[in-house]
Each structure stands twice: as structure tokens, then as C-alpha cells.
Design an enzyme around this catalytic site. Sequence first.
Site, PDB file in Angstrom:
ATOM      1  N   ARG A 103       9.292 -64.303  24.539  1.00  0.00           N
ATOM      2  CA  ARG A 103      10.728 -64.020  24.574  1.00  0.00           C
ATOM      3  C   ARG A 103      11.115 -63.270  23.303  1.00  0.00           C
ATOM      4  NH1 ARG A 103      15.797 -67.669  23.252  1.00  0.00           N
ATOM      5  NH2 ARG A 103      17.316 -66.049  23.706  1.00  0.00           N
ATOM      6  N   HIS A 148      21.084 -60.862  20.866  1.00  0.00           N
ATOM      7  CA  HIS A 148      20.799 -62.030  20.039  1.00  0.00           C
ATOM      8  C   HIS A 148      21.526 -61.837  18.706  1.00  0.00           C
ATOM      9  CE1 HIS A 148      17.816 -65.516  19.601  1.00  0.00           C
ATOM     10  NE2 HIS A 148      18.455 -65.483  18.431  1.00  0.00           N
ATOM     11  N   GLU A 193      22.804 -67.974  23.132  1.00  0.00           N
ATOM     12  CA  GLU A 193      23.637 -68.985  22.466  1.00  0.00           C
ATOM     13  C   GLU A 193      25.057 -68.508  22.190  1.00  0.00           C
ATOM     14  OE1 GLU A 193      21.793 -70.727  19.049  1.00  0.00           O
ATOM     15  OE2 GLU A 193      19.943 -71.190  20.092  1.00  0.00           O
ATOM     16  N   ASN A 333      18.387 -73.628  25.297  1.00  0.00           N
ATOM     17  CA  ASN A 333      17.865 -73.847  23.949  1.00  0.00           C
ATOM     18  C   ASN A 333      18.297 -75.238  23.528  1.00  0.00           C
ATOM     19  OD1 ASN A 333      17.208 -71.173  24.067  1.00  0.00           O
ATOM     20  ND2 ASN A 333      18.460 -70.527  22.316  1.00  0.00           N
ATOM     21  N   TYR A 335      17.384 -78.434  20.619  1.00  0.00           N
ATOM     22  CA  TYR A 335      16.596 -78.894  19.474  1.00  0.00           C
ATOM     23  C   TYR A 335      16.849 -80.353  19.150  1.00  0.00           C
ATOM     24  CZ  TYR A 335      15.553 -73.988  18.327  1.00  0.00           C
ATOM     25  OH  TYR A 335      15.106 -72.691  18.355  1.00  0.00           O
ATOM     26  N   GLU A 394      14.225 -72.084  24.092  1.00  0.00           N
ATOM     27  CA  GLU A 394      13.951 -72.380  22.678  1.00  0.00           C
ATOM     28  C   GLU A 394      13.873 -73.878  22.457  1.00  0.00           C
ATOM     29  OE1 GLU A 394      16.445 -70.748  19.542  1.00  0.00           O
ATOM     30  OE2 GLU A 394      16.586 -68.855  20.632  1.00  0.00           O
TER      31      GLU A 394
HETATM   32  O1  IFM Z   1      16.756 -69.061  14.650  1.00  0.00           O
HETATM   33  C1  IFM Z   1      17.630 -69.561  15.600  1.00  0.00           C
HETATM   34  C2  IFM Z   1      17.729 -68.608  16.774  1.00  0.00           C
HETATM   35  O2  IFM Z   1      18.128 -67.337  16.388  1.00  0.00           O
HETATM   36  C3  IFM Z   1      18.722 -69.128  17.786  1.00  0.00           C
HETATM   37  N1  IFM Z   1      18.446 -70.496  18.127  1.00  0.00           N
HETATM   38  C4  IFM Z   1      18.235 -71.437  17.070  1.00  0.00           C
HETATM   39  C5  IFM Z   1      17.176 -70.893  16.130  1.00  0.00           C
HETATM   40  C6  IFM Z   1      16.898 -71.910  15.011  1.00  0.00           C
HETATM   41  O3  IFM Z   1      18.034 -72.149  14.279  1.00  0.00           O
END
Ligand code: IFM
Length: 489
Positions: A103, A148, A193, A333, A335, A394
Amino acid sequence: MYLLLLFKIIFVNAITVKSMSDDYVINNKRFPVDFMFGVATSAYQIEGAWDEDGKGVSIWDHFTHTNSSVIKDKSNGDISCDSYHKIKDDVALLKNLGVNHYRFSIAWTRIIPNGFRGDVNQKGIEYYKTLIKELKDNNIEPLVTLYHWDLPQFLQDLGGFFSDSLSVWFAEYARVCFEAFGEDIKYWVTFNEPKSICNNGYGNGRSAPGIYNPGIGEYICIHNLIKAHAAAYHVYDKEFRDKYHGKVTLVHSVSYCQAKTNSSEDIEAAERNILFNLGWLADPIHFGDYPEVMKNRIAMRSKAEGFIKSRLPEFTEEEKALNRHTSDYFAINSYNSYFGYAIDEPPIVLPPSIDNDTAVGVTFEKAGDGSFGMGKLLLWIKDRYDNPDMIITENGLMTETETLEDDDRISVVRNCLSRFRDVMDEVKLLGYTLWSVMDNFEWTRGYTAKYGIYHVDFNDPNRTRTEKKSGAWYKELIKTRCLTDECVE
Ligand code: IFM
């Protein structure tokens, strides 16, 4: 033979790998052969060559060059990993990892330097064509993001995401990309995002373009972004889908919010948190409009604050129809996960804020490494959005040391993958993308934050990449498709 089989079933099923959260056991079911394992990057974060071959100035070029003090190490992406000059090396590295997909994002300013059509930069087109060809020649599926975070500064000076013209500009840019690269691209992403673009860029102002307008700016920005996404989606649908059969969506960023207790108040609060975060974008592109709870709460608070109209803009019926069903797969995405609980209605104060509009208390207390909600998130999406195909676009871990022995990254990624694997019989999860293949420019954290499974030496003009322990681990995982020492099918 029978005994051997019995032994295997009992023994292999009993193999447990403890995760960081004490009582969770890593899933030992193999990932299907067609499950896509990949890695991700973005243009500004890795390419460098910020002013080469006709590229225009983006808001991140401008922001870092004029506000270096807001970047932790006062750095910028002018050179970064220098990937613009390292197509062959980087694709060889991806090949060595064995990834099924890669990606990356296209820099709008390389394709249309000032943001408008009529000014297409052939050198920019050639760069991405070369990259895509190299990937395809190596059997790596490109998953391409159109935006992005690197808006042409020229368009920012005309209002950027506050401008009603955004959808016209973006649809034109998207058309150029669909035309140039569409034949080779199966998975498209319009915006990465949106919440980060709008909350940080036009709400709290911490990121480019640095506009401080909390409680108002984010809502206008997202509103225009959704219309721009829908416009690009329809360009693809009408002009390219029959030829190229690709899929288009936008990438959501979301942390699952689990109710802290079983009280109905906490359950309702946690649900509201997800709707304000994920539903804000996902409801319009699936159903046409924002979640009711957002419309009601923001209207109620706006009135109390003395605004003539709700701070949340309204879609017309025609716009709702254009927004609806503009997602061919659900891109996520994620985390982290946290706990949510009910709080009293926040006082009416100015400036307004999205946090007060949401009115949910959140805590990471006992959250472990934050992987605990990953499976639940997918189930939540399945229920609300009619069981869509999903891709994790992500997931990863940030560290702040230069070490190659990144066991903590392996542990978190394994935990997250295991939580995803736990629900894969119930949801349609097609793939997983690790952020990131290499350490890179992490926005306002500069180069102090590391996400890579390859280390990059930013003091070396050659930007040498070195495999970390997590890189070797991920390579093995892609080969075996198994998170434990042995797997059941
Ligand atoms: O680095 C970023 C990315 O650009 C977008 N998603 C989160 C990542 C980590 O912070």
C-alpha cells in the site's frame, strides 16, 4: 497414522503462546492461502525528492518549511527515505519479505503540481508507472491511496478542505490517476484517515495546514471530504469500472471503544464514541448521512452555544444519494482499543469541541497493549454495514529507539493479528497491512518515532535499510501463515 493425527490434534491445539495481556491465548489457526499480507507507506513520509521533476509544493512541504518548530526534531520530508530514487531497492526488499500487496500513496503534487487539471506532470506519472510495473513484475499487488495528507499548497491557498470546490479538484485529480494507472490497480483508496486530516489540520490545528477552528472546522472539512470522495467514486464507477473492475473506498481510522462496565449508560456511551469516530465517515458513504446521534447532539449543543445553525453541516437529499453506497470494501486503520464510560453532559463553553459533542469518558486503564478490541471492531462493522469485505490497511507499533531487537513490535502485531484471526470465520477479512515497511517521517514526531520493520539510517546519505527482528518475524509469518510454532488448518 491415526495415532500421529490424534497426537497432532491434541498437541498442536494445546500449544499456546501467551500474549501481553495475561489471559489471552494466541490463535493457532492458519491464515488462508489467499489472505493478503502486506505493508504500507505514504508518499510524503518516504519519497523525499520534494521539489524534483516538476513536483509542486504540498501543505506538508509548506508546513515543515515554515513551522519547523512544531516538528519534534525540526525535520521534514525533503529527503526522508529517498524512496523516489530507490524503486528497485524497495521493491526488492518487499519481494524479500514475501508480501502479497504493497500500500502506497500518490503525491497529488507530482501528478498535478498546482492541483488543477491541464497541468499534468508526465514525470510524476512515469514515476508511479515505473513503481507499479516493478511491483506487478514481482507479483505484488499495489493498493493505492490517492490522498495521504499532502494537498497541493496552491489549493490550500484557495481554501483547501474548507472550499466547496474540493470535490471538483479531487475528482479531476482522481480521473487523471484512474486513467493513467487504472489498468493495473485493483484496490483504490480515495482519502487516508479523514479524521486525522480534518481534526488535526482544520480543528485543533496541530498538523498541516495548521488551522485552529475546533468544533467547527473538522465538521466542514469532513463534509467536503465526503462529497469529494463520492465525486471520485462516481468518476470511477461511470468511466472506469467496466474496463478495470477495481474497488474504491476510503480508509477509516478507528480505535474500538468497549463499554467499561455492563451498565446501560456505559454501553450507550461506548456506542456513541464509535459512532462519532467511525460512523461519522462510514454512515454517509454507506447510508448517505451522518449518524442520528451526531446530528441530534451537535444541533442541541450548537443551539445552546448560540449558533444560528448546527455546527454539523447538512447534506441535501441529492448529496445523500451521491454519498450512499460509495464503498466497495471496508478499509480500516486501527492501532488501539480503549474503554468508554458515561459522563455528565459537559458544560456549554466556547470554543466548542468534538470531545464535548461526543461526551464520552475514555480510559486505557487495563487495556493491555490495545489489541483487545480488534476482533470486536470487525464484528461491529459487520453488523452495522452489512457484512462488507474488509482490509486492515494499517496496524503496527510506534517505538522511540533505534534498536533492531523490536520484540515489543512483534508482540503487539501478533496480538492484533490473532484477534483478527479469532473472528475470521464470522467476517470477510481479505487482508492485513502492517504500518510500516520502514522507519519514516512520522509527521509532527519527525524521525523520533519508529514504525518500521526495517530500520533506516537517516544519517547515511544512502538511507541504508536494515531488517529488524520484526521484519524477519513478519517474513516467516507470511511464509507459514501461522502465528504460533505450529498451526491447525
Ligand atoms: O504514520 C501514520 C500514517 O501516515 C497514518 N496512519 C497512522 C500512522 C502512524 O501514526
